[in-house]
Enzyme design. Structure first.
Site, mmCIF file in Angstrom:
data_model
loop_
_atom_site.group_PDB
_atom_site.id
_atom_site.type_symbol
_atom_site.label_atom_id
_atom_site.label_comp_id
_atom_site.label_asym_id
_atom_site.label_seq_id
_atom_site.Cartn_x
_atom_site.Cartn_y
_atom_site.Cartn_z
ATOM 1 N N ASP A 13 -1.709 -38.481 -15.629
ATOM 2 C CA ASP A 13 -0.380 -37.882 -15.481
ATOM 3 C C ASP A 13 0.652 -38.521 -16.402
ATOM 4 O OD1 ASP A 13 -1.445 -36.328 -13.295
ATOM 5 O OD2 ASP A 13 -1.329 -38.167 -12.125
ATOM 6 N N LYS A 16 0.342 -35.885 -21.346
ATOM 7 C CA LYS A 16 -0.379 -35.705 -22.622
ATOM 8 C C LYS A 16 0.104 -34.482 -23.383
ATOM 9 C CE LYS A 16 -4.261 -36.342 -20.266
ATOM 10 N NZ LYS A 16 -4.370 -37.371 -19.249
ATOM 11 N N GLY A 40 -4.149 -31.795 -14.166
ATOM 12 C CA GLY A 40 -3.024 -30.916 -13.918
ATOM 13 C C GLY A 40 -1.956 -31.237 -14.922
ATOM 14 N N HIS A 41 -1.572 -30.275 -15.724
ATOM 15 C CA HIS A 41 -0.415 -30.550 -16.560
ATOM 16 C C HIS A 41 0.613 -29.450 -16.411
ATOM 17 C CE1 HIS A 41 -4.126 -30.143 -19.052
ATOM 18 N NE2 HIS A 41 -3.654 -28.926 -19.155
ATOM 19 N N GLN A 223 -7.634 -36.734 -17.214
ATOM 20 C CA GLN A 223 -7.482 -38.024 -16.523
ATOM 21 C C GLN A 223 -7.077 -39.109 -17.527
ATOM 22 O OE1 GLN A 223 -10.583 -36.119 -15.714
ATOM 23 N NE2 GLN A 223 -9.010 -35.073 -14.563
HETATM 24 P P1 IMP Z 1 -11.885 -36.608 -8.837
HETATM 25 O O1 IMP Z 1 -11.660 -36.547 -10.305
HETATM 26 O O2 IMP Z 1 -11.377 -35.402 -8.095
HETATM 27 O O3 IMP Z 1 -13.311 -36.955 -8.478
HETATM 28 O O4 IMP Z 1 -11.004 -37.846 -8.260
HETATM 29 C C1 IMP Z 1 -11.307 -39.183 -8.607
HETATM 30 C C2 IMP Z 1 -10.038 -39.981 -8.805
HETATM 31 O O5 IMP Z 1 -9.386 -39.566 -10.003
HETATM 32 C C3 IMP Z 1 -9.007 -39.835 -7.688
HETATM 33 O O6 IMP Z 1 -8.345 -41.071 -7.522
HETATM 34 C C4 IMP Z 1 -8.043 -38.795 -8.241
HETATM 35 O O7 IMP Z 1 -6.764 -38.911 -7.665
HETATM 36 C C5 IMP Z 1 -8.040 -39.199 -9.707
HETATM 37 N N1 IMP Z 1 -7.677 -38.080 -10.596
HETATM 38 C C6 IMP Z 1 -8.442 -37.049 -10.959
HETATM 39 N N2 IMP Z 1 -7.779 -36.235 -11.804
HETATM 40 C C7 IMP Z 1 -6.574 -36.780 -12.003
HETATM 41 C C8 IMP Z 1 -5.435 -36.417 -12.807
HETATM 42 O O8 IMP Z 1 -5.400 -35.424 -13.547
HETATM 43 N N3 IMP Z 1 -4.378 -37.261 -12.726
HETATM 44 C C9 IMP Z 1 -4.382 -38.382 -11.959
HETATM 45 N N4 IMP Z 1 -5.403 -38.746 -11.207
HETATM 46 C C10 IMP Z 1 -6.498 -37.967 -11.224
#
Ligand code: IMP
Length: 428
Positions: A13, A16, A40-41, A223
């Site tokens: 977050d 980017k 999510g952007h 991420q």
């Molecule tokens: P997953 O990617 O849904 O398996 O989640 C694994 C971890 O990555 C968790 O702590 C989520 O909150 C974090 N996470 C996944 N995608 C994002 C993102 O786009 N931004 C911030 N944290 C993320």
């Protein structure tokens, strides 16, 4: 020339999209190389706000070809929902290309994500619940379903039955859930094939040829560095390689095609989900940052954890990714603070360390050592050159740059696309 990688340097977050925007008139392709609809952007164009979860942000820029690479896990329902929603707002989505080798997220991956998290109780990861981890687990276990499998019904059925054989035992006997029918999954997946067919290509070949032809390709990581499955705060990570190396494996081009590696870093730090976060603020300063920076997840709406800037993490990200540039975002959020603390090192069991500790247990109880910088009150959101920033804001940027192991080439000063100060050419 040139292949440009954009990665998050913290826990995600970081904004980017800002770097992509800065380059937008020079970009021919934007490639998503990892993750799925856990990203999510939010992109603001004029008075229009777009929240994307799966599609690369390049989809909003005219003339750019967005590519979903082989390293991505694709939820087809989300893919077509996002495409339909954008098309209804007049965005041209016809150029999207999807790798034949990307894996799909099915209903059973989403179910397993949720039930395993519940089962973990206090040890839960805090995933987005979108089925990302289980889809990648199937890929590594060699029981995944690839986009190309959807075009051969026989193979698809065999693979779905194979994948469900073990999972249904798990769901019924361990998690006390009902079994999932292979027929329903196959039927659901086949419902997308007609719309999917024209989008699917050998994206590795397409991108290599584009680079050979001198096109500019941006590889946009989902991420961030500290959520990378190898280099992040494992097990509190996502299930893919979000660091620069993932750009090559996740899109099928050689690592020598990557010319610039740009890391995006917020002027403070946020994190969603569980796991260590040394500079986390659990007091009213944390609340203040959350409210000022509007730190709520784009995908899940969850409030983000907030904390001060962590220079050891920025240095770690510079090293792990081989960063050539940093883009510092959301500097405007810090406006109004009298003093701004920055973590310059940690203390672990009474010993100062300048690096991110290799031991996860040490990282869990690392205590930040802060240096404080004077803040500013002036509204900086209209600044478009470094000189227009108040002296204290300039000093903050220069101090952070000196500690972060990489030059800061651009600074975000507001949510609008053009609210950015360019200091160095990101391609130069
Ligand atoms: P997953 O990617 O849904 O398996 O989640 C694994 C971890 O990555 C968790 O702590 C989520 O909150 C974090 N996470 C996944 N995608 C994002 C993102 O786009 N931004 C911030 N944290 C993320």
């Amino acid at each position: 020339m040139p292949g440009i990688v954009i990665v998050g340097a913290q826990w995600g977050d970081e904004g980017k999209g800002k770097a992509t925007d800065l380059l937008s008139d020079r970009i021919d392709y934007v490639v998503k190389f990892n993750g799925g609809n856990n990203a999510g952007h939010t992109v603001v164009i004029g008075d229009q706000k777009y929240a994307l979860h799966l599609l690369p942000s390049g989809i909003l820029t005219e003339g750019v070809t967005p590519v979903i690479g082989n390293g991505v896990v694709v939820d087809l329902e989300v893919l077509f929902d996002e495409l339909t929603a954008l098309a209804s707002r007049g965005v041209d989505v016809s150029k999207l290309v999807v790798s034949a080798n990307a894996h799909v997220i099915t209903h059973y991956h989403r179910t397993l994500d949720k039930v395993t998290e519940r089962f973990l109780g206090k040890r839960q990861i805090g995933t987005t619940g979108r089925g990302i981890g289980p889809a990648y687990a199937d890929k590594i276990n060699r029981v995944g379903i690839r986009i190309q499998d959807l075009f051969d019904e026989n193979i698809l059925r065999q693979k779905v039955e194979g994948a469900l054989h073990q999972k249904n035992h798990l769901l019924v006997k361990i998690y006390n859930r009902r079994a999932i029918s292979a027929d329903e999954i196959v039927e659901d997946l086949l419902s997308y094939t007609q719309r999917l067919r024209p989008l699917v290509a050998d994206t590795g070949l397409l991108l290599s040829e584009a680079l050979d032809a001198g096109r500019t390709v941006v590889f946009e990581g989902g991420q961030a560095t500290m959520l990378d499955v190898d280099h992040g705060t494992y097990p509190f990570v996502t299930s893919s390689n979000a660091t620069a190396g993932g750009a090559a494996t996740g899109s099928g081009i050689g690592p020598n095609r990557l010319d610039r590696i740009i890391g995006i870093v917020k002027a403070y730090t946020t994190r969603v989900g569980s796991g260590p976060f040394p500079t986390e603020l659990l007091d009213e300063s944390g609340e203040w940052l959350r409210a000022r920076g509007f730190e709520f997840g784009t995908t899940t709406g969850r409030p983000r954890r907030t904390g001060w800037y962590d220079a050891p993490i920025a240095r770690y990200a510079s090293r792990i990714n081989g960063l050539t540039d940093l883009v510092l975002t959301k500097l405007d959020v810090l406006t109004g603070l009298e003093r701004i603390p920055v973590c310059v090192a940690y203390e672990v069991d009474g010993v100062r360390t300048d690096e991110v500790p290799v031991s996860q247990s040490d990282f869990h109880h690392a205590v930040p050592i802060y240096e404080e910088f004077p803040g500013w009150d002036e509204d900086i959101s209209g600044a478009r050159s470094f000189d227009e920033l108040p002296a204290n804001a300039r000093n903050y940027v220069l101090a952070v740059e000196a500690m972060s192991g990489c030059r800061i080439s651009a600074i975000g000063v507001g949510p609008e696309r053009d609210a950015i100060i360019a200091r160095h050419d990101l391609l130069g």
